[in-house]
Design an enzyme around this catalytic site. Structure first.
Site, short mmCIF file in Angstrom:
data_model
loop_
_atom_site.label_atom_id
_atom_site.label_comp_id
_atom_site.label_asym_id
_atom_site.label_seq_id
_atom_site.Cartn_x
_atom_site.Cartn_y
_atom_site.Cartn_z
CG HIS A 87 11.68 -7.03 -7.44
ND1 HIS A 87 11.59 -5.70 -7.78
CD2 HIS A 87 12.06 -7.04 -6.14
CE1 HIS A 87 11.91 -4.95 -6.75
NE2 HIS A 87 12.20 -5.74 -5.72
CG ASP A 117 10.06 -4.41 -10.55
OD1 ASP A 117 9.60 -5.55 -10.35
OD2 ASP A 117 10.84 -3.84 -9.75
CB SER A 195 11.14 -3.85 -3.13
OG SER A 195 12.49 -3.64 -3.37
#
Length: 362
Positions: A87, A117, A195
């Site tokens: 993402h 992911d 992230s």
């Protein structure tokens, strides 16, 4: 011989000197845990990078404008490969990586997997600039174990936070809706920008890839999630080899049968996986599985009923759609599974040959 008065002054001066020495020592002393934090940070921080992605969007008047996002990543080899979240790089027209020395390098996407992911990007930087972070093992993690997270929260480069493993075996959904299993929950502060960065053990090894948080405010409230590194060990080689990950595919939309729906349908099976729809020409269709033909609402749930209800896959009981999906994902394209289905008041067995799932649009 020192006079008594001078002796007293000498004693007091010596005492002050000793106390000052211990005060200075105490002020600059660090605990063993702090020493470990410092050691891990100094060992791996230069291997954590800032990933900037630029995507192009259109406004209400169809004017094109760029949008920028950022995340973190870990250098995984001296060829310039960097592991991050899918993402973080999704829909990017341009990728840029900032190394620990402040140098910026254009990056290209090597491969990404929306289901896990995870993504791999690459920069063409000299080997001497690439600090590789070793991968550990997430198989034998323990709740309460110390962890460290390094990333770029809110653009603040290579920020260190510490905490513990709060829970193991969590299941969350990826942005494309598939289940991500065995997720690590941690209270180490993870914020936007973290992230894709590493979750580390006290040896400085990657045990997870920081991916998501639960937060009503958008900032850390002590509930963060990381993808286990053993998932990355399985996914990354495929991303490097072909740019995507191969998954088995049954070619059906599946919903859970719950007792309330079973009671509404007046059937003797209370739990299972309902086949809501089958893809024409897909494995389920070829095997003769039937999809639903009626949409009903039970409470606040809408279900498509009338199709087959799977109650067993090989010798494994199936009580929910997630259980069936999980079982299928453990297989490979070409594997055959025997499904026991409930159809029109009777039980039947059907063999399904799994195929390679069509690739998702990245």
């Amino acid at each position: 011989m020192i006079p008594r008065k001078n002796s007293r002054h000498f004693f007091i001066g010596t005492l002050i000197l000793i106390l000052s020495f211990f005060s200075v020592e105490q002020a600059f002393s660090v605990t063993e845990d702090e020493k470990n934090n410092i050691s891990v940070y100094e060992k791996v921080a230069d291997g954590v990078v800032n990933v900037t992605s630029i995507a192009v969007q259109m406004d209400f008047f169809f004017n094109v404008f760029p949008t920028q996002g950022s995340g973190s990543g870990s250098i995984i080899d001296t060829k310039g490969h960097i592991m991050t979240n899918q993402h973080v790089v999704a829909n990017a027209q341009k990728l840029e990586v900032t190394l620990a020395d402040g140098s910026k390098w254009p990056a290209k996407l090597i491969g990404s997997d929306p289901d896990s992911d995870l993504a791999v990007i690459k920069i063409d930087a000299p080997k001497e600039k690439l600090k590789v972070i070793p991968m550990g093992d997430s198989k034998n993690l323990r709740i309460g174990q110390k962890v460290l997270a390094i990333g770029n929260p809110f653009g603040l480069e290579r920020t260190l936070t510490t905490g513990i493993i709060s829970s193991l075996g969590r299941t969350i959904r990826s942005e494309v809706g598939t289940l991500m299993e065995d997720i690590i929950q941690t209270d180490a502060a993870i914020n936007p920008g973290n992230s894709g960065g590493p979750l580390l053990n006290s040896e400085g090894e990657i045990i997870g890839i920081n991916s998501a948080i639960i937060s009503p405010s958008g900032g850390s409230v002590g509930i963060g999630f990381a993808i286990p590194v053993n998932t990355a060990k399985r996914v990354v080689p495929e991303l490097l080899a072909k740019g995507y990950v191969t998954y088995p595919w049954i070619g059906a939309t599946i919903q859970s049968l719950i007792p309330e729906i079973a009671k509404y349908l007046k059937i003797k099976v209370e739990r299972g996986a309902m086949i809501a729809a089958v893809e024409k020409g897909g494995p389920a269709d070829k095997a003769g599985l039937k999809g639903g033909n009626q949409r009903v609402q039970v409470g606040n749930m809408i279900a498509i009923v009338g199709g087959d209800i799977v109650v067993k896959a090989d010798q494994h009981d199936v009580k929910t759609n997630d259980e069936l999906i999980r079982y299928i994902r453990e297989k490979k394209p070409g594997d055959i599974i025997l499904l026991k289905v409930f159809r029109k008041g009777n039980f039947e067995e059907l063999k399904v040959t799994l195929e390679e799932r069509p690739r998702r649009r990245q």
